[in-house]
Each structure stands twice: as structure tokens, then as C-alpha cells.
Motif scaffolding. Structure first.
Motif, PDB file in Angstrom:
ATOM      1  N   ALA A 141      10.916  13.395 -18.843  1.00  0.00           N
ATOM      2  CA  ALA A 141       9.727  14.212 -19.086  1.00  0.00           C
ATOM      3  C   ALA A 141       8.607  13.314 -19.617  1.00  0.00           C
ATOM      4  CB  ALA A 141      10.039  15.339 -20.062  1.00  0.00           C
ATOM      5  N   ASN A 142       8.960  12.376 -20.504  1.00  0.00           N
ATOM      6  CA  ASN A 142       7.965  11.403 -20.960  1.00  0.00           C
ATOM      7  C   ASN A 142       7.464  10.573 -19.781  1.00  0.00           C
ATOM      8  OD1 ASN A 142       7.778  11.966 -23.729  1.00  0.00           O
ATOM      9  ND2 ASN A 142       9.597  10.758 -24.203  1.00  0.00           N
ATOM     10  N   PHE A 143       8.407  10.103 -18.971  1.00  0.00           N
ATOM     11  CA  PHE A 143       8.040   9.301 -17.796  1.00  0.00           C
ATOM     12  C   PHE A 143       7.073  10.072 -16.899  1.00  0.00           C
ATOM     13  CE2 PHE A 143       8.710   8.479 -13.293  1.00  0.00           C
ATOM     14  CZ  PHE A 143       8.505   7.105 -13.209  1.00  0.00           C
ATOM     15  N   THR A 144       7.367  11.321 -16.657  1.00  0.00           N
ATOM     16  CA  THR A 144       6.582  12.123 -15.715  1.00  0.00           C
ATOM     17  C   THR A 144       5.161  12.354 -16.226  1.00  0.00           C
ATOM     18  OG1 THR A 144       8.623  13.184 -15.001  1.00  0.00           O
ATOM     19  CG2 THR A 144       6.573  14.310 -14.434  1.00  0.00           C
ATOM     20  N   GLY A 145       5.050  12.750 -17.497  1.00  0.00           N
ATOM     21  CA  GLY A 145       3.721  12.980 -18.082  1.00  0.00           C
ATOM     22  C   GLY A 145       2.910  11.694 -18.112  1.00  0.00           C
ATOM     23  N   LEU A 146       3.584  10.591 -18.462  1.00  0.00           N
ATOM     24  CA  LEU A 146       2.879   9.314 -18.558  1.00  0.00           C
ATOM     25  C   LEU A 146       2.534   8.753 -17.179  1.00  0.00           C
ATOM     26  CD1 LEU A 146       4.891   7.823 -21.555  1.00  0.00           C
ATOM     27  CD2 LEU A 146       2.467   8.491 -21.560  1.00  0.00           C
ATOM     28  N   ALA A 147       3.327   9.081 -16.172  1.00  0.00           N
ATOM     29  CA  ALA A 147       2.999   8.653 -14.803  1.00  0.00           C
ATOM     30  C   ALA A 147       1.731   9.356 -14.330  1.00  0.00           C
ATOM     31  CB  ALA A 147       4.160   8.963 -13.857  1.00  0.00           C
ATOM     32  N   ALA A 148       1.662  10.668 -14.598  1.00  0.00           N
ATOM     33  CA  ALA A 148       0.457  11.414 -14.221  1.00  0.00           C
ATOM     34  C   ALA A 148      -0.751  10.832 -14.955  1.00  0.00           C
ATOM     35  CB  ALA A 148       0.637  12.899 -14.557  1.00  0.00           C
ATOM     36  N   GLY A 149      -0.554  10.499 -16.243  1.00  0.00           N
ATOM     37  CA  GLY A 149      -1.642   9.946 -17.053  1.00  0.00           C
ATOM     38  C   GLY A 149      -2.073   8.566 -16.583  1.00  0.00           C
ATOM     39  N   ARG A 150      -1.089   7.713 -16.313  1.00  0.00           N
ATOM     40  CA  ARG A 150      -1.406   6.349 -15.843  1.00  0.00           C
ATOM     41  C   ARG A 150      -2.274   6.404 -14.590  1.00  0.00           C
ATOM     42  NH1 ARG A 150       3.208   3.203 -12.675  1.00  0.00           N
ATOM     43  NH2 ARG A 150       2.630   4.924 -11.297  1.00  0.00           N
ATOM     44  N   ASP A 151      -1.828   7.206 -13.622  1.00  0.00           N
ATOM     45  CA  ASP A 151      -2.562   7.259 -12.357  1.00  0.00           C
ATOM     46  C   ASP A 151      -3.955   7.862 -12.543  1.00  0.00           C
ATOM     47  OD1 ASP A 151      -0.150   6.333 -11.537  1.00  0.00           O
ATOM     48  OD2 ASP A 151       0.171   7.816  -9.951  1.00  0.00           O
ATOM     49  N   GLU A 152      -4.038   8.860 -13.433  1.00  0.00           N
ATOM     50  CA  GLU A 152      -5.321   9.539 -13.643  1.00  0.00           C
ATOM     51  C   GLU A 152      -6.328   8.623 -14.351  1.00  0.00           C
ATOM     52  OE1 GLU A 152      -6.694  12.186 -12.539  1.00  0.00           O
ATOM     53  OE2 GLU A 152      -8.415  12.363 -13.892  1.00  0.00           O
ATOM     54  N   VAL A 153      -5.899   7.937 -15.409  1.00  0.00           N
ATOM     55  CA  VAL A 153      -6.885   7.084 -16.108  1.00  0.00           C
ATOM     56  C   VAL A 153      -7.323   5.924 -15.217  1.00  0.00           C
ATOM     57  CG1 VAL A 153      -6.259   7.756 -18.467  1.00  0.00           C
ATOM     58  CG2 VAL A 153      -5.137   5.754 -17.425  1.00  0.00           C
ATOM     59  N   LEU A 154      -6.409   5.443 -14.365  1.00  0.00           N
ATOM     60  CA  LEU A 154      -6.810   4.384 -13.430  1.00  0.00           C
ATOM     61  C   LEU A 154      -7.711   4.943 -12.328  1.00  0.00           C
ATOM     62  CD1 LEU A 154      -3.529   2.284 -13.285  1.00  0.00           C
ATOM     63  CD2 LEU A 154      -5.790   1.469 -14.029  1.00  0.00           C
ATOM     64  N   ARG A 155      -7.440   6.173 -11.912  1.00  0.00           N
ATOM     65  CA  ARG A 155      -8.287   6.806 -10.887  1.00  0.00           C
ATOM     66  C   ARG A 155      -9.719   6.919 -11.408  1.00  0.00           C
ATOM     67  NH1 ARG A 155      -5.605  11.274 -10.611  1.00  0.00           N
ATOM     68  NH2 ARG A 155      -4.108  10.389  -9.175  1.00  0.00           N
ATOM     69  N   ARG A 156      -9.836   7.333 -12.690  1.00  0.00           N
ATOM     70  CA  ARG A 156     -11.182   7.463 -13.277  1.00  0.00           C
ATOM     71  C   ARG A 156     -11.881   6.104 -13.348  1.00  0.00           C
ATOM     72  NH1 ARG A 156      -9.364  10.548 -18.593  1.00  0.00           N
ATOM     73  NH2 ARG A 156      -8.365  12.364 -17.671  1.00  0.00           N
ATOM     74  N   ALA A 157     -11.079   5.031 -13.407  1.00  0.00           N
ATOM     75  CA  ALA A 157     -11.673   3.689 -13.433  1.00  0.00           C
ATOM     76  C   ALA A 157     -11.877   3.150 -12.011  1.00  0.00           C
ATOM     77  CB  ALA A 157     -10.781   2.748 -14.244  1.00  0.00           C
ATOM     78  N   GLY A 158     -11.649   4.037 -11.027  1.00  0.00           N
ATOM     79  CA  GLY A 158     -11.898   3.629  -9.646  1.00  0.00           C
ATOM     80  C   GLY A 158     -10.723   2.936  -8.977  1.00  0.00           C
ATOM     81  N   TRP A 159      -9.538   3.092  -9.528  1.00  0.00           N
ATOM     82  CA  TRP A 159      -8.367   2.400  -8.973  1.00  0.00           C
ATOM     83  C   TRP A 159      -7.324   3.418  -8.517  1.00  0.00           C
ATOM     84  CZ3 TRP A 159      -7.676  -2.661  -7.877  1.00  0.00           C
ATOM     85  CH2 TRP A 159      -6.387  -3.062  -7.513  1.00  0.00           C
ATOM     86  N   ASP A 160      -6.844   3.270  -7.284  1.00  0.00           N
ATOM     87  CA  ASP A 160      -5.867   4.206  -6.716  1.00  0.00           C
ATOM     88  C   ASP A 160      -4.470   3.576  -6.736  1.00  0.00           C
ATOM     89  OD1 ASP A 160      -4.296   5.835  -5.138  1.00  0.00           O
ATOM     90  OD2 ASP A 160      -5.730   5.971  -3.471  1.00  0.00           O
ATOM     91  N   VAL A 161      -3.668   3.986  -7.717  1.00  0.00           N
ATOM     92  CA  VAL A 161      -2.329   3.383  -7.860  1.00  0.00           C
ATOM     93  C   VAL A 161      -1.458   3.680  -6.641  1.00  0.00           C
ATOM     94  CG1 VAL A 161      -0.202   3.313  -9.241  1.00  0.00           C
ATOM     95  CG2 VAL A 161      -2.400   3.582 -10.380  1.00  0.00           C
ATOM     96  N   ALA A 162      -1.569   4.914  -6.132  1.00  0.00           N
ATOM     97  CA  ALA A 162      -0.715   5.285  -5.005  1.00  0.00           C
ATOM     98  C   ALA A 162      -0.963   4.362  -3.816  1.00  0.00           C
ATOM     99  CB  ALA A 162      -0.962   6.740  -4.611  1.00  0.00           C
ATOM    100  N   ALA A 163      -2.211   4.015  -3.590  1.00  0.00           N
ATOM    101  CA  ALA A 163      -2.540   3.165  -2.439  1.00  0.00           C
ATOM    102  C   ALA A 163      -2.352   1.686  -2.747  1.00  0.00           C
ATOM    103  CB  ALA A 163      -3.982   3.423  -2.005  1.00  0.00           C
ATOM    104  N   ASP A 164      -2.743   1.264  -3.940  1.00  0.00           N
ATOM    105  CA  ASP A 164      -2.874  -0.164  -4.198  1.00  0.00           C
ATOM    106  C   ASP A 164      -1.901  -0.737  -5.229  1.00  0.00           C
ATOM    107  OD1 ASP A 164      -5.022  -0.287  -2.366  1.00  0.00           O
ATOM    108  OD2 ASP A 164      -6.340   0.578  -3.885  1.00  0.00           O
ATOM    109  N   GLY A 165      -1.069   0.123  -5.811  1.00  0.00           N
ATOM    110  CA  GLY A 165      -0.116  -0.382  -6.800  1.00  0.00           C
ATOM    111  C   GLY A 165      -0.813  -0.779  -8.087  1.00  0.00           C
ATOM    112  N   LEU A 166      -0.115  -1.549  -8.910  1.00  0.00           N
ATOM    113  CA  LEU A 166      -0.686  -1.935 -10.204  1.00  0.00           C
ATOM    114  C   LEU A 166      -1.262  -3.350 -10.203  1.00  0.00           C
ATOM    115  CD1 LEU A 166       1.923  -0.497 -12.756  1.00  0.00           C
ATOM    116  CD2 LEU A 166      -0.440   0.258 -12.426  1.00  0.00           C
ATOM    117  N   VAL A 167      -0.767  -4.177  -9.302  1.00  0.00           N
ATOM    118  CA  VAL A 167      -1.228  -5.576  -9.303  1.00  0.00           C
ATOM    119  C   VAL A 167      -2.718  -5.617  -8.974  1.00  0.00           C
ATOM    120  CG1 VAL A 167      -0.948  -7.849  -8.216  1.00  0.00           C
ATOM    121  CG2 VAL A 167       1.055  -6.397  -8.613  1.00  0.00           C
ATOM    122  N   GLY A 168      -3.487  -6.244  -9.852  1.00  0.00           N
ATOM    123  CA  GLY A 168      -4.933  -6.338  -9.635  1.00  0.00           C
ATOM    124  C   GLY A 168      -5.710  -5.175 -10.229  1.00  0.00           C
ATOM    125  N   SER A 169      -5.004  -4.179 -10.793  1.00  0.00           N
ATOM    126  CA  SER A 169      -5.685  -3.027 -11.393  1.00  0.00           C
ATOM    127  C   SER A 169      -6.296  -3.436 -12.731  1.00  0.00           C
ATOM    128  CB  SER A 169      -4.680  -1.890 -11.621  1.00  0.00           C
ATOM    129  OG  SER A 169      -3.924  -2.147 -12.791  1.00  0.00           O
TER     130      SER A 169
END
Ligand SMILES: *Cc1c(COP(=O)(O)O)cnc(C)c1O
Length: 454
Positions: A141-169
Motif C-alpha cells: 500500500a505504501n509502494f502503491t501510494g508512493l508510485a502514484a506520487g512519484r509519477d505525478e510529481v515528475l509529471r508536473r515537472a514535465g517528465w513522463d516516467v511511464a514513457a521515459d523511465g527514471l534515468v535522466g529524470s
């Protein structure tokens, strides 16, 4: 009798014998792993064996090697027992054997999950419309909430984790309380975020608001997540949500609350003040297999922004899918087939709103009686100032405390865990079993007094 009837009848009888033994049996197991292996036998049989005999062998070989975790005198870790409605619903779930990952394939399961989701959000006082993913436990449950959060805060910074992964983010900065549960770190590791930055906690383990403010103000511009806690495993303490969450939001952070057992404070009008302001967070993790007394495994990942959860967990990882409700598997990290919502529905239906409140209050009342009883033992010190469901105590120096913990285990009347907190050996009591009675508490305290008296 057909094959199912005979095997299920045996399992039923063996299950009832086990449950009936809980009132009187010693809590620790009496057989070792080797003993149980010897009773089970190690040779893989060449041919078939009757299912009834298999069930009998399993039950009789394992029985002495079982720890009475569902006993009313088990106060170790944070375990919870099994409410009869939840246990019976779990049996039915197995018998139905539905692949519950897709909505339309099994309408019954989807109906139960939808109803249970809205009941939980209502009961916990969380934002209407929040998504609930039924996962294996607090860790996921922690993993799931934090996964949604990780992707969302990066999305707001203009980075798409689903498409581009974490390297270079731009990376994600994660702030956690110094006394967060270890599984938060584990979840962050799974998420490729490394170790978090710890924010100072007070003597009860609560995040210090000023320290959080200073940490947020010293940010380096990276997208940020803040992990808060409802229910410290030692003190039972709650983070100051009312101050901490708006502060974190002011800095654009995603706020996740780990409330594996503490979130259920919200279900009791008498304890709700403990989580005041927590509904402002973005995601929450809790367990149904702890306070709600559902059999293992059942954790609940709750996320305010359904689209963010779906983008992180859904098969297609796209934030722009807004159409239908989404599949049950779009809310959880594993394509979960087990109908985990079913036992949760059953216990909520069996207890009702008032029954859940009464359960939470009863656990707290027992914990208060424990704290009082332990505090009266010569040389003891109860370390928590507000008693929720946890009691943490020392009995003089570390050696004596450890002696009391192991003495109680040898005695077998009750199980309380040994732990280390603030550089000291402690005895930790967690009250989380629906079936614990006043008599169980009294009997356990009597045993503890005798052990402490040497
Ligand atoms: C139990 C617990 C967890 C982990 O939950 P599991 O169900 O064991 O995975 C996380 N945080 C806290 C505060 C807990 O008490």
C-alpha cells in the motif's frame, strides 16, 4: 459425499478445533520446524492420496507448530485476528475462485469491490471519490501510494516516467519522519528512489513541524514527496497532519500517509482527533489485516487522484485515460486476481459504522489497561504518553527488560514483542485482535507481573 464435501468437511472440523483451542492454549508454538517437517514427511509421494487424508495430515502435523496469533493473548508485532464474517467470506472467495482482475468478467466481484471502496473512504473520512486498491499489505500500500506520487510529481515537472523511465529524470526528493516504518524505505527502494531524507522526530516519534519546514525550504528544486505516519509502532503517536500537510503542499510536495493501523482512528468519533487534517494528504496506506481483522493478505492503498493511480498502476500507464471506471488491476501493482475486497466487505457489513468505532475504542481501552497494569509493575516505565493501541515499556536496564520479554515467551500465557526504541530495549504491546477480552488482558498482565517479579 463428493470429493469437495468430504475435504471441506475435514477442513471445517480442523479449523473449528484450532479456533476452539485459542481460548486456553499457550501462545508460542510447541514444535520446531524440524518436528513439523518430520511429521509431514519429506518424500514426494509417487501416487495419489485421498484429499481428506491430506487435510488431516496437514492439520495434525502443523498444529503443534502453530503460534496462536489469532489468540486474544497475542500482543506481538501488529497482527490482528480474524473476524468470523471475514474468515467465512475468505473461504467463499476461495470456493468461488474468480479471477477478479477484470470488471466485466466477474460482475459480482466488481460490485463488492465498488461498494467496499466507497464504504472505506466514507468510514475513514477521506475525500469522496478516492480510489482504493486492494493489495497484499501495508508495504505494498505504501509502494502503491508512493508510485502514484512519484509519477505525478515528475509529471508536473514535465517528465513522463511511464514513457521515459527514471534515468535522466529530475529525480525525486523524499522526506520522511525519522521514525517511519522500515517498509517505507523498502517501497522507495522498489521505486528506484533510493534512501529518503529523515526529518527529526520528537520523543514520541512525531515529525517536528519546524524541522519539516526547514527541510522543505532547503529544497534544491527537485520534485518532492513527504511521507507522514498515523500510528508509530512503538508509541502509537500520530504526526501533526494539520500543520505538516499544508506546509508540504505549499512546496508542491505529494503527501503520503502510512497508517497501517493508525488510519482506523478516523473510524472512531472518540479518536478521530488523532488524525485531524490527514484527509488533506494525496495518498494513504493502511491494512485490513490489522485493525479490521481480515485474514492475510489484505492492505489498502488509497489515492485521492484516481487518474494518477491508474497512470502508475494501469496496464497502459497513461494519465489521459479518463473513460470508464478502470479495471481492478489498474489500482494495484500486481495483477491481483484474488477477490481481496470480499472479506473486507463482510467485516464492514457485520460490524457496521458503529461496530468499527466500537472495535477501535475497545482496542484502545485494552491498551490503556495494559499501560496501567504495566506501569504498576516495580521498576517499570511506560514510554508512550498517549495510548492508542500500542504500549511500550522498559523494566529498568536493558538486561532486565530483555529478561522480562523472554521470560514471558517461556511462560507462554501471552506474547509481547521485544524491540529497541531510542537506544533502549523495550517490551512492546500491540492490541489489535477483535477477540481480546478484559479477561485476556488481566490474565496476560498477571503472567507479566509474575515474570517481572522473577
Ligand atoms: C505493519 C506496518 C506496515 C507494513 O504493513 P504490512 O501489512 O506488514 O506489509 C507499515 N507501516 C506500519 C506503521 C505498520 O504498522
Amino acid at each position: 459425499m463428493d470429493d469437495h464435501e468430504a475435504a471441506l468437511d475435514r477442513a471445517h472440523a480442523q479449523a473449528l478445533a484450532w479456533l476452539a483451542s485459542l481460548g486456553e492454549r499457550a501462545v508460542p508454538a510447541t514444535a520446531s520446524i524440524e518436528d513439523v517437517v518430520a511429521r509431514l514427511g519429506t518424500a514426494l509421494p509417487d501416487g495419489p492420496e485421498d484429499a481428506v487424508d491430506v487435510i488431516d495430515l496437514l492439520a495434525t502435523a502443523c498444529e503443534p507448530g502453530l503460534t496462536a496469533m489469532p489468540s486474544g493473548r497475542f500482543f506481538g508485532f501488529v497482527i490482528g485476528g480474524t473476524h468470523p464474517a471475514a474468515l467465512a467470506a475468505d473461504w467463499l472467495t476461495s470456493a468461488w475462485d474468480q479471477n477478479a482482475g477484470l470488471r466485466l468478467v466477474t460482475p459480482a466481484h466488481s460490485a463488492v469491490e465498488d461498494v467496499t471502496e466507497s464504504w472505506l473512504v466514507d468510514l475513514l473520512g477521506l475525500p469522496i471519490g478516492s480510489a482504493v486498491g486492494f493489495v497484499t499489505g501495508g508495504t505494498m500500500a505504501n509502494f502503491t501510494g508512493l508510485a502514484a506520487g512519484r509519477d505525478e510529481v515528475l509529471r508536473r515537472a514535465g517528465w513522463d516516467v511511464a514513457a521515459d523511465g527514471l534515468v535522466g529524470s529530475p529525480g525525486v526528493r523524499v522526506l520522511v519522519g525519522a521514525e517511519r516504518h522500515d517498509t517505507v524505505d523498502l517501497a522507495l527502494r522498489y521505486l528506484g528512489l533510493g534512501s529518503p531524507e529523515a526529518v527529526a522526530a520528537d520523543e514520541q516519534g512525531r515529525v517536528v513541524t519546524d524541522a519539516l519546514r526547514a527541510a522543505l525550504e532547503s529544497g534544491d528544486g527537485r520534485p518532492t514527496m513527504v511521507v507522514l505516519q498515523a500510528g508509530n509502532v512503538h508509541s502509537g503517536a500520530f504526526d501533526p497532519f494539520q500543520e505538516a500537510i499544508p506546509l508540504a503542499h505549499k512546496h508542491g510536495a505529494w503527501v503520503h500517509v502510512d497508517g497501517a493501523f493508525g488510519l482506523f482512528a478516523a473510524a472512531s468519533p472518540a479518536r478521530r482527533h488523532l488524525v485531524a487534517g490527514y484527509e488533506l494528504a494525496d495518498s494513504w496506506a493502511t491494512d485490513a489485516h490489522k485493525t479490521l481483522n481480515v485474514p492475510y493478505d489484505c492492505g489498502l492503498a488509497i489515492v485521492r487522484d484516481r487518474s494518477a493511480l491508474r497512470a502508475a498502476m494501469g496496464m497502459h500507464g497513461d494519465y489521459l485515460i479518463h473513460d470508464a471506471a478502470g479495471e481492478p488491476f489498474d489500482k494495484v501493482p500486481e495483477i491481483s486476481r484474488r477477490g481481496r475486497a470480499i472479506p473486507v466487505w463482510a467485516v464492514l457489513r457485520a460490524l457496521g459504522r458503529d461496530g468499527v468505532a466500537e472495535l477501535v475504542d475497545r482496542l484502545c481501552t485494552h491498551a490503556a489497561a495494559m499501560a496501567k497494569g504495566i506501569g504498576e509493575i516495580d521498576g517499570s516505565e511506560v514510554l508512550n504518553d498517549v495510548v492508542f493501541t500500542q504500549v511500550c515499556a522498559t523494566f529498568g536496564d536493558d538486561e532486565r527488560t530483555r529478561g522480562v520479554v523472554s521470560g514471558l515467551l517461556d511462560d507462554g500465557t501471552a506474547w509481547m514483542s521485544g524491540s529497541r526504541w531510542h537506544e533502549r530495549a523495550v517490551l512492546r504491546v500491540s492490541v489489535s485482535n477483535w477477540s481480546t477480552t478484559e479477561a485476556d488482558v488481566e490474565r496476560s498482565l498477571t503472567a507479566l507481573r509474575a515474570v517481572a517479579a522473577g
